[in-house]
Write an enzyme that holds these catalytic residues in place. Structure first.
Site, short mmCIF file in Angstrom:
data_model
loop_
_atom_site.label_atom_id
_atom_site.label_comp_id
_atom_site.label_asym_id
_atom_site.label_seq_id
_atom_site.Cartn_x
_atom_site.Cartn_y
_atom_site.Cartn_z
N LYS A 178 -9.93 13.60 103.68
CA LYS A 178 -9.36 12.29 103.36
C LYS A 178 -8.81 12.36 101.94
O LYS A 178 -9.54 12.27 100.97
CB LYS A 178 -10.46 11.21 103.47
CG LYS A 178 -9.95 9.78 103.66
CD LYS A 178 -9.26 9.20 102.45
CE LYS A 178 -10.21 9.03 101.28
NZ LYS A 178 -9.46 8.50 100.07
N GLU A 254 -19.07 16.05 93.10
CA GLU A 254 -18.52 16.37 91.78
C GLU A 254 -18.04 15.05 91.21
O GLU A 254 -17.01 14.51 91.61
CB GLU A 254 -17.39 17.39 91.91
CG GLU A 254 -17.07 18.08 90.60
CD GLU A 254 -15.92 17.42 89.88
OE1 GLU A 254 -16.19 16.64 88.94
OE2 GLU A 254 -14.77 17.68 90.24
N CYS A 288 -11.80 15.43 85.12
CA CYS A 288 -13.23 15.24 84.89
C CYS A 288 -13.75 16.21 83.84
O CYS A 288 -14.78 15.96 83.21
CB CYS A 288 -14.00 15.42 86.20
SG CYS A 288 -13.68 16.99 87.02
N GLU A 388 -15.89 7.39 80.70
CA GLU A 388 -14.92 8.47 80.84
C GLU A 388 -13.53 7.91 80.56
O GLU A 388 -13.06 7.00 81.26
CB GLU A 388 -15.00 9.05 82.25
CG GLU A 388 -14.22 10.31 82.45
CD GLU A 388 -14.52 10.96 83.79
OE1 GLU A 388 -14.31 12.18 83.91
OE2 GLU A 388 -14.95 10.26 84.73
#
Length: 484
Positions: A178, A254, A288, A388
């Site tokens: 997906k 992750e 990331c 983040e």
């Protein structure tokens, strides 16, 4: 930027391209201009179920395929991807916005997972030996875990697909992938490439959708699914882990990061600045692994900061396909608004922005551009140090000694990657042991490699992608005991 008329826009289920239920579609926009570049099939719950049906139907046959045959498919995919690297680079830039040079780099990086796992596929082993009592023989084997659901992010649409699909294929698992709603086209083009090189029907199925939760939740709840792999935010990862727990699925997560970048008093400052630019501005900071918090020893902070400011002010903001662009647009206007709010919050709390905030003239209207920034004097409680950033913003904080640096670096729920610059080998070893991250770059600004186990600790996830460990994530261990 326009895209090729041959780029797939449909669902891929059971080896065939098909429209979504009721012909539903969603739009994909070029972040450089805001213009729609494609209408992509919008999978429904029924389409998700059909994709899992196809994966389940193909599982036994693919698991029984010779390891060498799986290896050849992956190697052929690598070779064909390298032949078409310019096409894939242009497609990524069109739907995600990164400069074409970086898109070419992603083709290289993503391709390495195909090459690495093509080699690993032929080396799946086990072991055999006597038990300690001498009464029997232990035979240990590794077998495919079974049908997988792979959910990929928008920021590396090729590499995240190859990093998940390549080990699944190598291990003998079938998959439903997906792709992210913002960047589905690259993944669909790669799935079509797998079809071209002879991957059997049903081994990989692709279901782009604008309703990720609605479509994926029933697939996760289906008892025939045996593994879930997700790359994305920590909050979504926690939700998916809760759903996966009901079926006791194998999971690889992750998740988010808040990477510290440590510069010690004995560091080569020039090298640290070069590494910082790589660690921060790769993919416009939308990674990331991007350095989020620059922690610099007070003795070299002034020199480091001056050099970083000069480098950042020399960056060129523009469309990814424009010559000379080093900072492309962010993925959408929502990203610009979120990062701008973080900057405003930090400044209101006393932080100082040392770089110009104006964008260059001549940028396309409708694009999601943000001027890169360097920020100092950021209070510890500011959101920009806790969240983040996922964009082209450098925050610099000073420290006095190693213990303080480690306390600052580890003072977060996240633990994906860290970076450290020092000439002291003993200190470097201490840092590797004491930094609470799954990966560390010592005097390097890039850590990702297909042959290494990528992944984090704490709220940054579990499981590993890449390396021999990446193949193990798609395998179950079985053993048999026979008489002596």
């Amino acid at each position: 930027m326009t895209i090729s008329s041959t780029t797939p826009h449909q669902l891929f289920i059971g080896g065939a391209w098909r429209d979504a239920e009721h012909g539903a579609t969603f739009d994909v926009a070029d972040p450089a201009t805001g213009e729609v570049i494609a209408a992509v099939a919008d999978a429904s719950v029924a389409d998700g179920a059909a994709a899992l049906d196809a994966a389940v139907a193909a599982q036994a046959g693919w698991a029984a395929t010779a390891p060498r045959a799986r290896s050849v498919v992956l190697r052929d995919a690598f070779d064909l991807l390298m032949e078409r690297r310019e096409d894939f680079a242009a497609l990524m830039t069109a739907e995600m916005g990164k400069p074409v040079a970086e898109s070419r780099g992603e083709v290289t990086y993503g391709g390495e997972f195909l090459r690495w796992f093509s080699e690993e596929a032929a080396r799946i082993g086990g072991h055999y030996g006597r038990n300690p009592e001498g009464t029997g023989r232990v035979i240990v084997t590794r077998v495919p875990v079974g049908p997988c659901l792979l959910i990929t992010p928008w920021n590396f649409p090729l590499a995240m697909a190859t990093r998940k699909l390549a080990p699944a294929i190598a291990a003998g698992c079938t998959s439903v992938i997906k792709p992210a709603e913002l960047t589905p086209l690259t993944t669909l083009a790669f799935v079509d490439l797998l079809r071209e090189v002879g991957l059997p029907d049903g081994v990989v199925n692709a279901i782009p959708t604008s309703d990720s939760r609605g479509v994926c939740e029933p697939v996760i709840a289906d008892p025939r699914l045996r593994k879930l792999s997700f790359t994305g935010s920590t909050p979504v990862g926690r939700t998916l882990l809760a759903q996966a727990a009901q079926g006791v699925l194998r999971t690889s997560m992750e998740l988010g990061g808040n990477a510290p970048f440590l510069v010690f008093e004995d560091a080569d400052v020039e090298a640290a600045v070069e590494g910082a630019m790589l660690a921060k501005f790769r993919n416009v900071g939308q990674a990331c692994t991007a350095a989020n918090r620059f922690l610099v020893h007070e003795d070299v902070a002034e020199d480091f900061t001056a050099r970083i400011v000069a480098k950042v002010e020399a960056l060129h903001v523009g469309p990814g396909d424009r010559e000379g662009t080093t900072i492309g647009p962010l993925v959408d206007t929502g990203a610009v608004e979120r990062i701008s709010a973080l900057l405003d919050d930090a400044v209101a709390a006393g932080a100082r922005v040392l770089t110009a905030s104006e964008l260059p003239q001549g940028l396309p209207e409708g694009g999601s551009y943000l001027a890169p920034a360097v920020v100092v004097d950021v209070p510890a409680e500011a959101a920009i140090l806790r969240e983040e950033i996922f964009g082209p913003v450098v925050t610099i904080t000073t420290f006095a000694d190693e213990d303080e640096a480690l306390a600052l670096a580890n003072g977060t729920e996240y633990g994906l990657v860290s970076y450290a610059y020092t000439r002291d080998l003993a200190r470097a070893q201490r840092l590797v042991e004491r930094l609470e991250t799954g990966m560390t770059g010592i005097n390097l600004g890039v850590v990702s490699n297909a042959a290494a186990p990528f992944g984090g600790v704490k709220a940054s996830g579990l499981g590993r992608e890449g390396g021999s460990e990446g193949l193990e994530e798609y395998q179950s261990v079985k053993y048999a005991l026979t008489p002596a």
